[in-house]
Design an enzyme around this catalytic site. Structure first.
Site, short mmCIF file in Angstrom:
data_model
loop_
_atom_site.label_atom_id
_atom_site.label_comp_id
_atom_site.label_asym_id
_atom_site.label_seq_id
_atom_site.Cartn_x
_atom_site.Cartn_y
_atom_site.Cartn_z
CB THR A 22 -0.91 0.06 1.24
OG1 THR A 22 -0.12 0.30 2.41
CG2 THR A 22 -1.69 -1.23 1.42
CG PHE A 31 0.90 0.50 7.32
CD1 PHE A 31 -0.32 0.84 6.76
CD2 PHE A 31 1.25 1.04 8.55
CE1 PHE A 31 -1.17 1.72 7.40
CE2 PHE A 31 0.40 1.92 9.20
CZ PHE A 31 -0.81 2.26 8.62
CB ILE A 85 7.86 -0.25 8.78
CG1 ILE A 85 7.21 -0.99 9.97
CG2 ILE A 85 7.83 1.26 8.97
CD1 ILE A 85 5.75 -0.69 10.18
CE LYS A 86 5.78 1.45 0.25
NZ LYS A 86 4.69 1.64 -0.76
CG LEU A 87 10.49 4.04 7.32
CD1 LEU A 87 11.73 3.67 8.16
CD2 LEU A 87 9.68 5.11 8.04
#
Ligand code: G3P
Length: 213
Positions: free
Chosen positions: A27, A56, A83-85
């Site tokens: 996403t 996310f 965890i997307k950064l």
């Protein structure tokens, strides 16, 4: 290789999972906004829909908030929430800390191999170059992708090709060395369809039918 659905739409996710060959869901904040519900609720539903990873993205403006949000999201399933950064210096520092604490991290919106190099050093599970966007903005997103693959050789960081707009672009991304791709449902449904395959099936059908007439 890994094959992900790029969507925050639950119907899309259910349909993709029914196919059996889709490994998980990615996403981004735009897709979450389109879902029209609190992002953490969408995350929970996506985690129920797929047995695989759900990506996310952290969106808070302060580093402290992004850190807290990362732990809040990850504690649902530490081995399935990625965890997307976005690839900034501040987020590399955060990624380093999260990885040390056992969280899965994807450094996203990677626009240059230098960012991939650093993501490999901090132990990110994935990096995500936006191939089509880079081609539109810089001329050759596939070249950026293949250079990212080269700088990550020998690391465990996977290159997840994102922003792919056609079957040909998806194949080109894999040929350039991506070990994972993410595409929307319409492309997932189109990717293994070809008119010549149907022509071959029709010819086989004729051959099967002919002897009995
Ligand atoms: O989810 C990240 C990426 O796939 C977004 O692509 O289509 O907005 O350029 P797009």
């Amino acid at each position: 290789m890994q094959f992900f659905l790029d969507s925050a739409n639950l119907d899309d996710a259910r349909r993709a999972m029914e196919l059996g060959f889709v490994d998980g869901v990615t996403t981004n904040p735009s897709l979450m906004a389109a879902a029209g519900r609190p992002p953490l609720d969408v995350l929970d539903d996506l985690l129920e829909t797929t047995p695989g990873p759900v990506f996310f993205q952290m969106t808070a403006h302060s580093l402290n908030e992004r850190e807290q949000d990362a732990y809040t999201a990850s504690e649902r399933y530490v081995d399935r929430v990625v965890i997307k950064l976005p690839a900034t210096t501040e987020n590399m520092t955060l990624a380093h800390k999260l990885v040390a604490d056992g969280l899965l991290v994807c450094i996203t919106a990677v626009s240059h191999p230098s960012q991939a190099m650093l993501a490999g050093n901090v132990g990110a599970a994935y990096i995500a170059p936006y191939v089509n966007r880079l081609t539109q903005q810089m001329g050759d997103g596939l070249r950026v992708l293949s250079d990212c693959v080269k700088v990550l050789e020998g690391t465990s960081t996977q290159v997840l090709a994102a922003s792919l707009k056609s079957t040909d672009e998806a194949v080109a991304a894999v040929l350039a060395g991506a070990s994972a791709i993410t595409i929307p449902l319409d492309l997932i449904l189109a990717i293994s369809e070809h008119e010549l395959t149907y022509k071959a099936i029709a010819q086989f059908d004729e051959a099967v039918v002919l002897p009995s007439t």
